[in-house]
Design an enzyme around this catalytic site. Structure first.
Site, PDB file in Angstrom:
ATOM      1  CG  HIS A 146      -0.470   5.918  -0.726  1.00 55.71           C
ATOM      2  ND1 HIS A 146      -1.328   6.980  -0.761  1.00 55.71           N
ATOM      3  CD2 HIS A 146      -1.170   4.875  -0.230  1.00 55.71           C
ATOM      4  CE1 HIS A 146      -2.510   6.606  -0.301  1.00 55.71           C
ATOM      5  NE2 HIS A 146      -2.438   5.325   0.030  1.00 55.71           N
ATOM      6  CG  HIS A 170      -1.871   1.120   1.300  1.00 52.51           C
ATOM      7  ND1 HIS A 170      -2.903   1.291   0.413  1.00 52.51           N
ATOM      8  CD2 HIS A 170      -1.951   2.145   2.180  1.00 52.51           C
ATOM      9  CE1 HIS A 170      -3.581   2.386   0.738  1.00 52.51           C
ATOM     10  NE2 HIS A 170      -3.016   2.921   1.797  1.00 52.51           N
ATOM     11  CD  GLN A 225       6.244  -1.035  -4.730  1.00 54.69           C
ATOM     12  OE1 GLN A 225       5.721  -2.052  -4.303  1.00 54.69           O
ATOM     13  NE2 GLN A 225       7.148  -1.051  -5.678  1.00 54.69           N
TER      14      GLN A 225
END
Length: 57
Positions: A23, A19, A21
């Site tokens: 973003h 998650h 990564q």
């Protein structure tokens, strides 16, 4: 974590890491696209523009 992985120690892959990564990649992509838009406007000779002004579309 990066140092741990670089030294050869295994690092557990978690949903939180994936998650995070996601973003990071999204933010980098957005920044790159914004820089491209700014460069395009500069090439057109636009000094200022408003985001809500649809005349440039």
């Amino acid at each position: 974590m990066l140092t741990q992985e670089a030294s050869g120690d295994p690092v557990a892959l978690s949903l939180l890491m994936v998650h995070g990564q996601n973003h990071l990649i999204t933010a980098i992509t957005f920044k790159d696209m914004a820089n491209e838009i700014i460069a395009d406007y500069s090439d057109l000779g636009c000094q200022t523009f408003r985001i809500d002004d649809a005349s440039w579309l």
